[in-house]
Structures are given as C-alpha cells and as structure tokens.
Design an enzyme around this catalytic site. Structure first.
Site, PDB file in Angstrom:
ATOM      1  N   SER A 120      51.686  80.026  57.139  1.00  0.00           N
ATOM      2  CA  SER A 120      51.526  79.643  55.739  1.00  0.00           C
ATOM      3  C   SER A 120      50.264  78.828  55.502  1.00  0.00           C
ATOM      4  O   SER A 120      49.916  78.557  54.356  1.00  0.00           O
ATOM      5  CB  SER A 120      52.743  78.814  55.285  1.00  0.00           C
ATOM      6  OG  SER A 120      52.862  77.642  56.070  1.00  0.00           O
ATOM      7  N   LYS A 128      51.255  80.142  68.575  1.00  0.00           N
ATOM      8  CA  LYS A 128      50.850  81.405  67.958  1.00  0.00           C
ATOM      9  C   LYS A 128      49.759  82.094  68.785  1.00  0.00           C
ATOM     10  O   LYS A 128      49.764  83.320  68.948  1.00  0.00           O
ATOM     11  CB  LYS A 128      50.380  81.164  66.522  1.00  0.00           C
ATOM     12  CG  LYS A 128      51.532  80.792  65.576  1.00  0.00           C
ATOM     13  CD  LYS A 128      51.048  80.556  64.160  1.00  0.00           C
ATOM     14  CE  LYS A 128      52.165  80.059  63.261  1.00  0.00           C
ATOM     15  NZ  LYS A 128      53.162  81.092  62.923  1.00  0.00           N
ATOM     16  N   MET A 142      63.048  82.644  58.378  1.00  0.00           N
ATOM     17  CA  MET A 142      61.935  83.506  57.967  1.00  0.00           C
ATOM     18  C   MET A 142      62.017  84.879  58.611  1.00  0.00           C
ATOM     19  O   MET A 142      61.916  85.900  57.927  1.00  0.00           O
ATOM     20  CB  MET A 142      60.594  82.850  58.327  1.00  0.00           C
ATOM     21  CG  MET A 142      60.163  81.736  57.392  1.00  0.00           C
ATOM     22  SD  MET A 142      60.103  82.188  55.644  1.00  0.00           S
ATOM     23  CE  MET A 142      58.948  83.550  55.664  1.00  0.00           C
ATOM     24  N   VAL A 170      57.095  82.452  63.790  1.00  0.00           N
ATOM     25  CA  VAL A 170      57.586  81.287  64.518  1.00  0.00           C
ATOM     26  C   VAL A 170      57.058  80.010  63.873  1.00  0.00           C
ATOM     27  O   VAL A 170      56.350  80.033  62.874  1.00  0.00           O
ATOM     28  CB  VAL A 170      57.173  81.342  66.011  1.00  0.00           C
ATOM     29  CG1 VAL A 170      57.714  82.619  66.656  1.00  0.00           C
ATOM     30  CG2 VAL A 170      55.662  81.274  66.182  1.00  0.00           C
ATOM     31  N   GLU A 224      55.012  76.652  62.874  1.00  0.00           N
ATOM     32  CA  GLU A 224      53.578  76.486  62.625  1.00  0.00           C
ATOM     33  C   GLU A 224      52.919  75.633  63.712  1.00  0.00           C
ATOM     34  O   GLU A 224      52.616  74.451  63.504  1.00  0.00           O
ATOM     35  CB  GLU A 224      53.356  75.848  61.249  1.00  0.00           C
ATOM     36  CG  GLU A 224      53.718  76.738  60.083  1.00  0.00           C
ATOM     37  CD  GLU A 224      52.702  77.851  59.863  1.00  0.00           C
ATOM     38  OE1 GLU A 224      51.865  77.742  58.973  1.00  0.00           O
ATOM     39  OE2 GLU A 224      52.758  78.843  60.615  1.00  0.00           O
ATOM     40  N   ASN A 271      50.459  77.835  48.923  1.00  0.00           N
ATOM     41  CA  ASN A 271      50.735  76.509  49.475  1.00  0.00           C
ATOM     42  C   ASN A 271      49.629  75.508  49.183  1.00  0.00           C
ATOM     43  O   ASN A 271      49.868  74.299  49.170  1.00  0.00           O
ATOM     44  CB  ASN A 271      50.967  76.603  50.988  1.00  0.00           C
ATOM     45  CG  ASN A 271      52.381  77.029  51.300  1.00  0.00           C
ATOM     46  OD1 ASN A 271      53.292  76.791  50.526  1.00  0.00           O
ATOM     47  ND2 ASN A 271      52.585  77.668  52.436  1.00  0.00           N
ATOM     48  N   HIS A 275      51.915  86.613  54.680  1.00  0.00           N
ATOM     49  CA  HIS A 275      52.655  85.384  54.421  1.00  0.00           C
ATOM     50  C   HIS A 275      53.745  85.617  53.390  1.00  0.00           C
ATOM     51  O   HIS A 275      53.485  85.727  52.195  1.00  0.00           O
ATOM     52  CB  HIS A 275      51.702  84.272  53.949  1.00  0.00           C
ATOM     53  CG  HIS A 275      52.421  83.004  53.604  1.00  0.00           C
ATOM     54  ND1 HIS A 275      52.040  82.192  52.557  1.00  0.00           N
ATOM     55  CD2 HIS A 275      53.516  82.426  54.154  1.00  0.00           C
ATOM     56  CE1 HIS A 275      52.878  81.165  52.486  1.00  0.00           C
ATOM     57  NE2 HIS A 275      53.781  81.293  53.440  1.00  0.00           N
TER      58      HIS A 275
END
Length: 305
Positions: free
Chosen positions: A171, A149, A66, A142, A144, A242, A192
């Site tokens: 996400s 975070k 990512m 990074v 999830e 998502n 995102h």
C-alpha cells in the site's frame, strides 16, 4: 508612504493567491465523479492494441484478511487460485473465513447456494511456493516489510514461469526497490487492493520504472474482469489513496490525543460529507491490517495489543 505602498502590494498578492469558490450542484458533482471514473481507465501512453497476457491461474501469497479477500475476487470471476500460507492452521483458517463470506452472501440471496462450493472449488491451498510454477499471475499480500517482500520476490523470480506477472499488494512501499531483486523487473507491478478486498471497488495499479506495457494493459483489463474500478498510478509514498488517507488519519489521531473520542471524530467528518470517518474505515478494513507479530513500533499500546 513607502510602508503603506508595501502593505497595499502585500494585500494585492494575498488576494491574487485566493482561489475563487467553486459552486457545483449535486448533479454536477455526480457527473464529474462519473466522468473521472471513465477517464481513469484511459492510459494515453499504452496503445489500445497492446497484446494482453493470458491470466487463467492466479497465485496469492497470504490467506489472511487481504489475501483471502483478493482470492475471492478471482474465484468469483471463475479464475483458479492457489493460496500460499506458511502453516496449515493459518491456511485452514483463511479458507474457512472465505467460505463463511460466500455462505453469508448466498444466504442473503446474492447468488445460488450451490455456487458456494463451486467458488470454493476454484481455491486451492498450499504450503509450498513451488506450486506457483504454472501461475500466470502471482500476487504477494504479506505484511508491509520491505526485507520480507524482497525475499519473496527473489524466490518468485526463481520459481515463476517466464511471462508470469509478479504483483505486490503493497500500500505504500517502493515497488522499484522490490522489482530490483528480480531479473525481470518488466514483469513486476503493483496491484493494491483496498480492504475488505472482496468488497471495495478501487484497485490501484502501480506502474514501476520498468513495468512493461503489456503488463499494464493486462492488469487494467483484469480489473474489469474482477469487477474493480482501476486507476493507474506511479511509485510514490502511499500512491494516491493512502497518500490522502495518511494526511486525514494524522489529523484524526491528533484530535484523539487531545481527548476527542474516535466516534466523535467520525461523526464530525460524516457531517462534513464523508460517508465514513477514519475510524469507521479502519473497522471496516480490519484492525489486523498492517499488524505483525512481535513488531516493535513507536506505539507500545499497539504492540501490546
């Protein structure tokens, strides 16, 4: 007689709940999608004359699938990027992957070969978060993990200059909770990207409770700069993309658990009209997305792999 009347009433109610079939020609479908794409850029409650923040230098946390893909968007658009990793080996590997992507595109004639070095020259690797001190926008990309975070945003709150936009690529996690660890929640927003980030056009811009209007307006403009199609969404599980995919994936997994093969599930959805089935999509996005070394989940096979 009373029972018959009740049955008739129930039938009428059922008929009333049925929606009429919608019949559209391929051209009408195409026109609808095109109009929806244009409408997505309109943010009614953010004035068009809202001042924008200057974005001349971007920081990206993570050089993996990512992070590397996100960084390519900005380097391609002529914006300098500083990429942070914890270990030199991971940083070198990430930059090597990015160079490989650029080289293959140049070899296919998509841009002059000399541009490979020009684009790579806009990417600077670092192992020190303090190197983000002069960045106008910092994007965290990074794993999830909420605790991770929140720790990153605590550090960014200390390091980033006043007015810097602090963005998370989460996400599905609650951005309000992430923003709560900073003293400047108005500067926090969700950006995102969908994997592979250097290819997929959609960018979900996630407005948290305290996100400032100029941060939203700047992010929407920036999406155009890096050639993305932006849609502004709110904080909820999975946002929009998502939230839809989770439901489809859950049903696909049930079919596999019952003995269907992944490619058969994909084929059925392709026949139905989807360009990609859930497993084709996972292969394109990268099966390492969402993976964390040492994680213990409800799926022991996944953990072992």
């Amino acid at each position: 007689k009373k029972k018959k009347k009740k049955k008739k009433k129930k039938k009428k109610k059922k008929k009333a709940l049925l929606m009429p079939a919608i019949s559209m020609t391929p051209q009408e479908v195409s026109d609808y999608i095109a109009q929806a794409g244009r409408d997505a850029w309109v943010v009614p409650d953010v004035p068009a004359d809202t001042p924008r923040r200057k974005i001349e230098k971007v920081g990206v946390i993570g050089a993996g699938t990512m992070g590397g893909g996100i960084s390519m968007n900005f380097a391609t658009a002529g914006i300098s990027v500083t990429i942070l990793e914890r270990q030199q080996e991971a940083l070198d590997r990430g930059l090597s992957v990015v160079r490989g992507h650029y080289q293959r595109s140049a070899d296919k004639g998509r841009f002059p070969v000399e541009e490979v070095d020009e684009r790579m020259g806009r990417l600077n690797g670092t192992l020190t978060m303090e190197d983000f001190a002069d960045c106008d926008l910092i994007i965290e990309a990074v794993f999830e993990d909420m605790d991770l975070k929140k720790q990153i945003f605590t550090d960014l709150d200390r390091i980033a200059k006043p007015g810097a936009i602090l963005a998370t690529n989460t996400s599905a996690l609650n951005i309000d909770e992430i923003a709560s660890v900073t003293k400047r929640p108005e500067d926090v927003i969700g950006l995102h990207f969908f994997s592979p980030a250097n290819v997929m056009k959609l960018l979900e811009i996630v407005r948290a409770d305290h996100t400032a209007d100029d941060v939203i307006a700047t992010s929407m403009d920036l999406a155009k700069t890096i050639n993305k199609v932006a849609t502004l969404v709110g904080v909820c599980p999975g946002f929009v993309g998502n939230r839809i995919l989770f439901a489809r994936q859950a049903q696909a997994q049930k079919l596999v658990y019952k003995g269907a093969m992944p490619w058969d599930v994909d084929a059925a959805l392709n026949t139905f009209g989807f360009r990609m089935g859930p497993y084709q999509m996972s292969d394109l996005a990268g099966l390492d997305i969402g993976w964390k070394k040492g994680a213990k989940t409800a799926n022991p096979i996944r953990d072992a792999l």
